[in-house]
Enzyme design. Structure first.
Site, short mmCIF file in Angstrom:
data_model
loop_
_atom_site.label_atom_id
_atom_site.label_comp_id
_atom_site.label_asym_id
_atom_site.label_seq_id
_atom_site.Cartn_x
_atom_site.Cartn_y
_atom_site.Cartn_z
N GLY A 15 0.80 -1.26 0.15
CA GLY A 15 -0.07 0.19 0.08
C GLY A 15 0.69 1.27 0.00
O GLY A 15 0.37 2.31 0.01
N ASP A 16 1.99 1.29 0.12
CA ASP A 16 2.96 2.40 0.16
C ASP A 16 4.39 2.15 -0.33
O ASP A 16 5.38 2.55 0.28
CB ASP A 16 2.88 3.01 1.60
CG ASP A 16 3.36 4.56 1.71
OD1 ASP A 16 3.17 5.07 0.61
OD2 ASP A 16 3.97 4.89 2.58
N ILE A 17 4.36 1.77 -1.26
CA ILE A 17 5.82 1.50 -1.86
C ILE A 17 6.39 2.57 -2.66
O ILE A 17 5.67 3.19 -3.69
CB ILE A 17 5.71 0.34 -3.10
CG1 ILE A 17 5.22 -1.18 -2.66
CG2 ILE A 17 7.17 0.21 -3.82
CD1 ILE A 17 6.21 -1.73 -1.67
N ASN A 77 10.65 3.48 1.46
CA ASN A 77 10.23 2.27 1.89
C ASN A 77 10.80 0.96 1.33
O ASN A 77 10.41 -0.05 1.62
CB ASN A 77 8.71 2.19 1.92
CG ASN A 77 8.03 3.03 3.00
OD1 ASN A 77 8.63 3.59 3.84
ND2 ASN A 77 6.64 3.31 2.63
#
Length: 371
Positions: free
Chosen positions: A226-228, A232
């Site tokens: 959900g947040d590449i 990260n």
């Protein structure tokens, strides 16, 4: 039905309020760690601290000492209310670690638990300790074609592995950074003061409502990171002293959700375009992704709207965060500098003799033919 209490509302401050001395006391009380060195890491709504143990203070409760130190994570006050999500984050890291994905691993506290709920500044926050994973953040590395392709491949492999991961805590999870929550941005758009930017944002939100929302039931679904983004993803040099890098791991599972695989791809493409300022790089991510995981044509056709929506989400929520917390360093200068310009490029670009920079499928095919 969305639980309104668990969605960010205008005016809310959900980031933990804590100083370094309190962090050291937490680490000692909950994990028996005597902190030798402490560094605050970036965090959007959460607070993250890298800890190094004092080697002279041996704690019999920790049998396997992490050679690279630890990260103490203090979750925001909204996510901390959803214990199922906290547990899912711990379990997903253990799940991936046993499937050859390099990621942090949670550490049990002195009570044998993988998290505890602590009262900080009058609010309750979940506190966890993770083993620190070495590596350079992608944001500090040059974006080569090969690295972008490899990132697409990595994300597709990650999603393929997550097809076998389920957790009840994620089934009904909703939070403002989920792409499906783009219609909820209406209540935050007041932070955009420039009328031209506001018009652009409203156009994208409306397009999302009529082009994406009615088709959600047709999209392939599963658990996603959900947040590449560039903060990260970890990289390492290919060889000792080499100037080119390889993707080595992934961190920060704070946005895991039961959602749509095409959202994962769109989010990854968005942040790589933001980092470079060039829409064409999305095609390189797409090339790596689609070699490993099939993307149906009807999902590909949604990409431009999804990428535009992620940009608008990032710009509106970023502006809101800075309004509430002007010292928040996570809302990067790159995002502020490149975001609106990139959105204009994606929305307004006309094909030239060099092709359409948003025809990501053509760019992907051209790269694969060359490689």
């Amino acid at each position: 039905m969305t639980d309104a209490k668990l969605l960010l509302e205008p005016g809310q401050v959900i980031r933990p309020i804590i100083d370094h001395e309190q962090v050291k006391l937490l680490a000692e009380r909950l994990y028996g760690i005597s902190v030798l060195d402490l560094t605050e890491l970036n965090g959007y709504d959460d607070k993250n601290y890298k800890l190094t143990e004092d080697p002279n203070m041996k704690n019999p409760l920790i049998t396997n000492h992490s050679p690279y130190g630890y990260v103490l994570k203090i979750m925001n006050s909204i996510d901390s209310q959803n214990v199922g999500v906290v547990e899912a984050q711990n379990e997903i890291m253990n799940f991936l670690a046993t499937r050859s994905v390099t990621c942090p691993k949670p550490v049990r506290n002195i009570f044998g638990h993988l998290h505890s709920i602590e009262d900080l500044g009058g609010k309750k926050h979940a506190v966890r300790l993770l083993e620190y994973v070495p590596g350079e953040l992608l944001k500090n590395c040059p974006l080569s074609e090969a690295l972008l392709y490899q990132l697409g491949e990595f994300v597709a492999n990650l999603d393929n592995k997550l097809q076998n991961f389920n957790h009840s805590g994620l089934v009904s999870r909703q939070h403002m950074w989920m792409l499906s929550m783009v219609p909820e941005l209406e209540k935050f758009k007041y932070v955009i003061k420039d009328s031209e930017k506001l018009d652009l944002a409203e156009e994208v939100i409306e397009e999302f409502k009529y082009a994406v929302v009615p088709r959600l039931d047709e999209l392939e679904k599963g658990v996603i990171h959900g947040d590449i983004n560039e903060m990260n993803v970890l990289v390492l040099p290919k060889d000792a002293g080499a100037s080119d890098y390889r993707i080595s791991g992934v961190i920060d599972f704070g946005d895991i959700q039961y959602s749509y695989y095409v959202f994962e791809l769109a989010i990854t493409m968005t942040y790589m375009m933001l980092m470079s300022g060039d829409p064409r790089v999305g095609g390189l991510v797409l090339a790596g992704y689609t070699v490993t995981k099939r993307l149906p044509d009807e999902e590909y056709r949604l990409l431009k709207t999804l990428i535009s929506a992620r940009l608008v989400q990032s710009l509106i929520l970023g502006a809101y965060t800075l309004e509430q917390d002007p010292k928040n360093t996570y809302v990067t200068s790159t995002e502020k500098a490149n975001g609106w310009e990139l959105l204009r490029k994606i929305r307004k670009t006309k094909p030239t003799e060099n092709g359409d920079p948003t025809d990501w499928k053509a760019i992907a095919n051209e790269f694969l033919t060359r490689s």
